[in-house]
Design a protein around this motif. Sequence first.
Motif, PDB file in Angstrom:
ATOM      1  N   HIS A 133       0.842  -1.197   0.000  1.00 31.04           N
ATOM      2  CA  HIS A 133       0.000   0.000   0.000  1.00 31.04           C
ATOM      3  C   HIS A 133       0.882   1.255   0.000  1.00 31.04           C
ATOM      4  N   HIS A 134       1.851   1.254   0.870  1.00 33.28           N
ATOM      5  CA  HIS A 134       2.774   2.379   0.981  1.00 33.28           C
ATOM      6  C   HIS A 134       3.471   2.640  -0.362  1.00 33.28           C
ATOM      7  N   ASN A 135       4.005   1.589  -0.969  1.00 34.27           N
ATOM      8  CA  ASN A 135       4.712   1.743  -2.239  1.00 34.27           C
ATOM      9  C   ASN A 135       3.766   2.160  -3.360  1.00 34.27           C
ATOM     10  N   ALA A 136       2.535   1.702  -3.326  1.00 33.11           N
ATOM     11  CA  ALA A 136       1.560   2.106  -4.343  1.00 33.11           C
ATOM     12  C   ALA A 136       1.288   3.603  -4.265  1.00 33.11           C
ATOM     13  N   VAL A 137       1.178   4.130  -3.059  1.00 29.31           N
ATOM     14  CA  VAL A 137       0.960   5.572  -2.894  1.00 29.31           C
ATOM     15  C   VAL A 137       2.169   6.334  -3.422  1.00 29.31           C
ATOM     16  N   LEU A 138       3.363   5.880  -3.066  1.00 28.66           N
ATOM     17  CA  LEU A 138       4.582   6.536  -3.545  1.00 28.66           C
ATOM     18  C   LEU A 138       4.685   6.482  -5.065  1.00 28.66           C
ATOM     19  N   MET A 139       4.374   5.329  -5.639  1.00 30.02           N
ATOM     20  CA  MET A 139       4.491   5.170  -7.094  1.00 30.02           C
ATOM     21  C   MET A 139       3.432   5.993  -7.828  1.00 30.02           C
ATOM     22  N   LEU A 140       2.246   6.091  -7.276  1.00 30.42           N
ATOM     23  CA  LEU A 140       1.202   6.905  -7.902  1.00 30.42           C
ATOM     24  C   LEU A 140       1.623   8.372  -7.907  1.00 30.42           C
ATOM     25  N   ASP A 141       2.185   8.820  -6.811  1.00 25.41           N
ATOM     26  CA  ASP A 141       2.685  10.190  -6.731  1.00 25.41           C
ATOM     27  C   ASP A 141       3.835  10.396  -7.716  1.00 25.41           C
ATOM     28  N   MET A 142       4.735   9.428  -7.792  1.00 21.82           N
ATOM     29  CA  MET A 142       5.866   9.519  -8.712  1.00 21.82           C
ATOM     30  C   MET A 142       5.371   9.558 -10.155  1.00 21.82           C
ATOM     31  N   PHE A 143       4.369   8.751 -10.494  1.00 27.86           N
ATOM     32  CA  PHE A 143       3.792   8.761 -11.841  1.00 27.86           C
ATOM     33  C   PHE A 143       3.272  10.144 -12.182  1.00 27.86           C
ATOM     34  N   GLU A 144       2.514  10.735 -11.266  1.00 27.38           N
ATOM     35  CA  GLU A 144       1.951  12.060 -11.519  1.00 27.38           C
ATOM     36  C   GLU A 144       3.041  13.107 -11.698  1.00 27.38           C
TER      37      GLU A 144
END
Length: 162
Positions: A133-144
Amino acid sequence: IPPEDLPFERHATSFRAAPSSSHLPVLSAQRMFNPADEVWWHGPWTDQKLQSCQVVLRKVMRHRYSSDFLEPVDHEGLGLDDYLEVVKQPMDLGTVAKKMDAGEYGFPGQFRADVVRVFENAKLYNPVGEREHHNAVLMLDMFEETWREEKERPETTGRRRF
């Protein structure tokens, strides 16, 4: 915080934060693109948009926290019997790349929806506090953020290195 520095315990089918992991930040806010950007996403493909999406996807796939998202979740192998009940539309970055290469996206918004789906699925299935979950939030932010940087680049002629 790199995952290897976080105190995780291995449970039967997933990684869960150890009880003493109060230092793990809770990241669950949903990031949304600026409404003005919708024109970019829902407009037709251009060479610049195609190139931007390809660059962004490659950067996201090369990120150090992307490993959980590069291939379809092996829900059977991991014993996640309820995975398909919770996650209705499984998606992973490898599948996004294959669809991109095959020209299966009719417009950039479909590409964006699949990339966001990868990380939203992980957030949906894995409770707040779990590594995934933590990494998904980080990756979504990084994608944006990566997409915004790429979108702001002036159009170039010739080939770019990816």
